[in-house]
Design an enzyme around this catalytic site. Sequence first.
Site, mmCIF file in Angstrom:
data_model
loop_
_atom_site.group_PDB
_atom_site.id
_atom_site.type_symbol
_atom_site.label_atom_id
_atom_site.label_comp_id
_atom_site.label_asym_id
_atom_site.label_seq_id
_atom_site.Cartn_x
_atom_site.Cartn_y
_atom_site.Cartn_z
ATOM 1 N N SER A 36 0.793 -1.223 0.000
ATOM 2 C CA SER A 36 0.000 0.000 0.000
ATOM 3 C C SER A 36 0.830 1.280 0.000
ATOM 4 C CB SER A 36 -0.978 0.005 1.169
ATOM 5 O OG SER A 36 -0.303 0.271 2.361
ATOM 6 N N LYS A 92 -6.507 3.753 8.826
ATOM 7 C CA LYS A 92 -5.585 4.734 8.272
ATOM 8 C C LYS A 92 -6.113 6.165 8.432
ATOM 9 C CE LYS A 92 -3.255 1.607 5.112
ATOM 10 N NZ LYS A 92 -3.119 1.110 3.732
#
Length: 522
Positions: A430, A473
């Site tokens: 990611s 996140k």
Amino acid sequence: NDVDTFRARLEGLTVPERVMSRIDEELDKLSVLETGSPEYGTTRNYLDWLTALPWGVTSDDQLDLPRARKVLDRDHDGLEEVKDRIIEFLAEGAFKGDVGGSILLLVGPPGVGKTSVGRSIAEALGRKFYRFSVGGMRDEAEIKGHRRTYIGAMPGKMVQAIKEVEVENPVIMLDEIDKMGQSFQGDPASALLEVLDPEQNVDFLDHYLDVRLDLSKVLFVCTANTLDSIPRALLDRMEQIRLSGYIAEEKYAIAKHHLWPKLLKRANIPKKRINLTSGALKQVIEGYAREAGVRQLEKQLHRIVRKAAVKLLESDQESVKITVGNLEEFLGAPLFRKEEVLQGVGVVTGLAWTSMGGATLPIEANKVHALDRGFKLTGKLGDVMQESANIAYSYTLGHLGEYGADADFFNEAFVHLHVPEGATPKDGPSAGISMTTALISLARNQAIDRPLAMTGELTLTGQVLPIGGVREKIIAARRSGIFEVILPEANKRDYEELPDFLKKGMTVHFAKRYQDVAKVVF
Ligand code: ATP
Ligand code: MG
């Protein structure tokens, strides 16, 4: 005598036939054995276990939803989705008539309330609660017991649990199932599978007990920090409920309504004698406890209570007041500074998701020398992350001109790409767009001019692919004071489904291709 004692214990119990005949056999044996002989001892011990179990005893479930919600709300601030999931689960149970046969898995970083939610589930149902950790468990016998021929043999944890709670249908919490060990002493994971599998646990066989015990009425609640290390076969049988961590405002409410009152009560200090101002509490959260959960926060508050107690006793003050101004007297210098986000040419803030929750992940790219071309990579990166660094490098090489940099920049540049906090292992794809952005920022000799974080996998052709842990996140970005984030287009739904308090004040850009990222950044 012993035989009468054991018989008396069984009164009122519904002992299964096969168990009863075993008990009768053993009682017969006991009555002919010499009282002082070792065999008498082991037989007596065995009978002690057989007759101490709550055969056929269950508590009635309280499938009263308003009451259940009240219990959950009383013990926990926030966690609305988690509470909703639990209520749905209970509603299903109310129609089926029971909740046995299901296994819940509460997964999330440390200190987010998994254990405490588990307890509340038991209380909401009106069931007994038993908890033990399978973390680090290496010996199958801890779950399934030792054979009786073994010296000092004992039943395993399941039988111990049932004996302790005195009903056949408690809530049993298995903590840390992601940290279960494996060794030559059998495989605890497969033993656990036997325990949890509704097909097999109707007649669970403990090696010591040696008669079958029905575990099918137990509600199992497991907890874990991560799903990665849980055997697939186990995972498939569980209903996952995710707890993803708290933002500062939630921590504030949790501390105010739960942690602080609990600590004062435990210390037996009247509330009015220690006054923690709301400014000081906010500063504790910001400066001393930046974590997904509230465990660290609880510890720091505990330290304040201890120090304040000393002050109260050493002086004749009636009360102690903790303010932003004197907080350092209690906790020392802050562990985190206000502006933690790194900025500069070649520096990008990525977003990571680990078993500790979400985190910001700074990434740095630097030109080391101009003697040759190439790049090196440090920061304890896993294989997948190294590959995505390679992809970032290749992609950048081919597209520099497009992004306003000297197309030949890398011909005479040996580049070093580093992901700090080198001691923590990191992996996953990611960080693709973040590493690419770091390289382009370096080639353009231009820093990102504002707090901005990003996450997304990048392919060789510049597509931005979806990533996991959007919620975690976003929480991490907010914690670091970053309110502008780039996410993959394919994660748009994940973002939109987040509760409003997490989206409030956030600017989110969705990227389908790397061009979309570049447009936002430069
Ligand atoms: P670990 O993975 O380390 O076992 P955990 O998720 O089980 O962590 P808990 O022990 O349940 O964490 O929670 C830590 C402390 O924080 C407990 O005192 C708990 O009551 C409190 N707590 C956590 N979340 C909340 C909440 N939402 N409301 C009130 N108290 C909370
Ligand atoms: Mg716990």
